[in-house]
Design an enzyme around this catalytic site. Sequence first.
Site, PDB file in Angstrom:
ATOM      1  N   LEU A  23       0.829  -1.185   0.071  1.00 46.92           N
ATOM      2  CA  LEU A  23      -0.044  -0.065  -0.014  1.00 46.92           C
ATOM      3  C   LEU A  23       1.083   1.348   0.030  1.00 46.92           C
ATOM      4  O   LEU A  23       1.650   1.491   0.932  1.00 46.92           O
ATOM      5  CB  LEU A  23      -1.003   0.145   1.444  1.00 46.92           C
ATOM      6  CG  LEU A  23      -2.104   0.785   1.200  1.00 46.92           C
ATOM      7  CD1 LEU A  23      -3.317   0.615   1.993  1.00 46.92           C
ATOM      8  CD2 LEU A  23      -1.447   2.420   1.876  1.00 46.92           C
ATOM      9  N   ASP A  27      -8.247  12.090   0.188  1.00 54.69           N
ATOM     10  CA  ASP A  27      -7.542  13.041   0.761  1.00 54.69           C
ATOM     11  C   ASP A  27      -7.370  12.734   2.105  1.00 54.69           C
ATOM     12  O   ASP A  27      -8.149  12.477   2.970  1.00 54.69           O
ATOM     13  CB  ASP A  27      -8.519  14.319   0.859  1.00 54.69           C
ATOM     14  CG  ASP A  27      -7.664  15.433   1.503  1.00 54.69           C
ATOM     15  OD1 ASP A  27      -6.538  15.324   1.840  1.00 54.69           O
ATOM     16  OD2 ASP A  27      -8.157  16.695   1.525  1.00 54.69           O
ATOM     17  N   TYR A  48       6.534  21.777   8.438  1.00 53.66           N
ATOM     18  CA  TYR A  48       6.820  20.553   7.504  1.00 53.66           C
ATOM     19  C   TYR A  48       7.979  19.975   8.178  1.00 53.66           C
ATOM     20  O   TYR A  48       7.891  18.894   8.737  1.00 53.66           O
ATOM     21  CB  TYR A  48       7.442  21.406   6.335  1.00 53.66           C
ATOM     22  CG  TYR A  48       7.948  20.187   5.611  1.00 53.66           C
ATOM     23  CD1 TYR A  48       6.928  19.169   4.823  1.00 53.66           C
ATOM     24  CD2 TYR A  48       9.172  20.029   5.478  1.00 53.66           C
ATOM     25  CE1 TYR A  48       7.406  18.272   3.964  1.00 53.66           C
ATOM     26  CE2 TYR A  48       9.667  19.105   4.365  1.00 53.66           C
ATOM     27  CZ  TYR A  48       8.877  18.103   3.838  1.00 53.66           C
ATOM     28  OH  TYR A  48       9.262  17.253   2.898  1.00 53.66           O
ATOM     29  N   LYS A  78       7.936  16.358  10.140  1.00 52.46           N
ATOM     30  CA  LYS A  78       8.739  14.985   9.342  1.00 52.46           C
ATOM     31  C   LYS A  78       9.787  14.594  10.882  1.00 52.46           C
ATOM     32  O   LYS A  78      10.022  13.262  10.938  1.00 52.46           O
ATOM     33  CB  LYS A  78       9.555  15.546   8.470  1.00 52.46           C
ATOM     34  CG  LYS A  78       8.900  15.986   7.188  1.00 52.46           C
ATOM     35  CD  LYS A  78       8.126  14.548   6.651  1.00 52.46           C
ATOM     36  CE  LYS A  78       7.538  14.767   5.270  1.00 52.46           C
ATOM     37  NZ  LYS A  78       7.025  13.563   4.735  1.00 52.46           N
TER      38      LYS A  78
END
Length: 255
Positions: A11, A64, A155, A159
């Site tokens: 996946l 989404d 961001y 992460k």
Amino acid sequence: MSAHSRTEIALITGASAGIGRAFALQLASRCKGLILIGRDADKLAAVVAELEQPGLSITSFALDLTTTEGVTRVMEAIRQKGPVSILINNAGFASYGKFAESDLDIEMAMVNLHCNATLALSRAALPYMKEAGRGAVINVSSLGSFFPVKNSAVYGASKTFLNLFSQALQQEVKADGIRVQCLCPGYTRSDFSDRELLAELDSSKVPDELWMSAADVAAASIAHMDSSSEAVMCLTENNRDLANKGLMAQAAGLL
């Protein structure tokens, strides 16, 4: 991950372009099934058409993953279309600008995608991997997770979450025969930086030596998973050199 027989069901999120598409192309020959997730239905359909071949079942969902509905539908796909033996949490996006002036809904959506969706899909897939005594989870982080990058605060922070989660998770599931990798690509040539949210980012200022192709990033990740290395963090040799030299941070300061 076995490279010689079609025994895997993978996946991949964010599979319609860039690193996700590259993973799909490179894993197709070893998988009996692919479950591809992307937001853009047309791009996703094009990838499916590109991948179609005898012996490979492909299921795709245009969803989404910043939404609860999207994540829930993928979790259900894991139950109905699995068992998933390779999970690649690749979907992601970035924004560029000062946090105090940002659209909070966008920043929260980024956290939902990078962190919450990764947690939910990993939690859905891991019991099946544990039952099988094998499996692989690849969480796509970023070389930017190692540096405080101005104008991309959320961001980088989201992460960094993936880095620590991946390392801790590997400790928990190693005895079950499951490999966890945290892939940390640097600047990658794809449509990632072409999005409207990064319109103010001038990528031409980034030195050529910092760039990699999406295909090379995916290949490095797969080679790392196939190796005997027990390291969770996956940085290409190029990126390790750049990190050591501080060039990534230097480039971030130029933007």
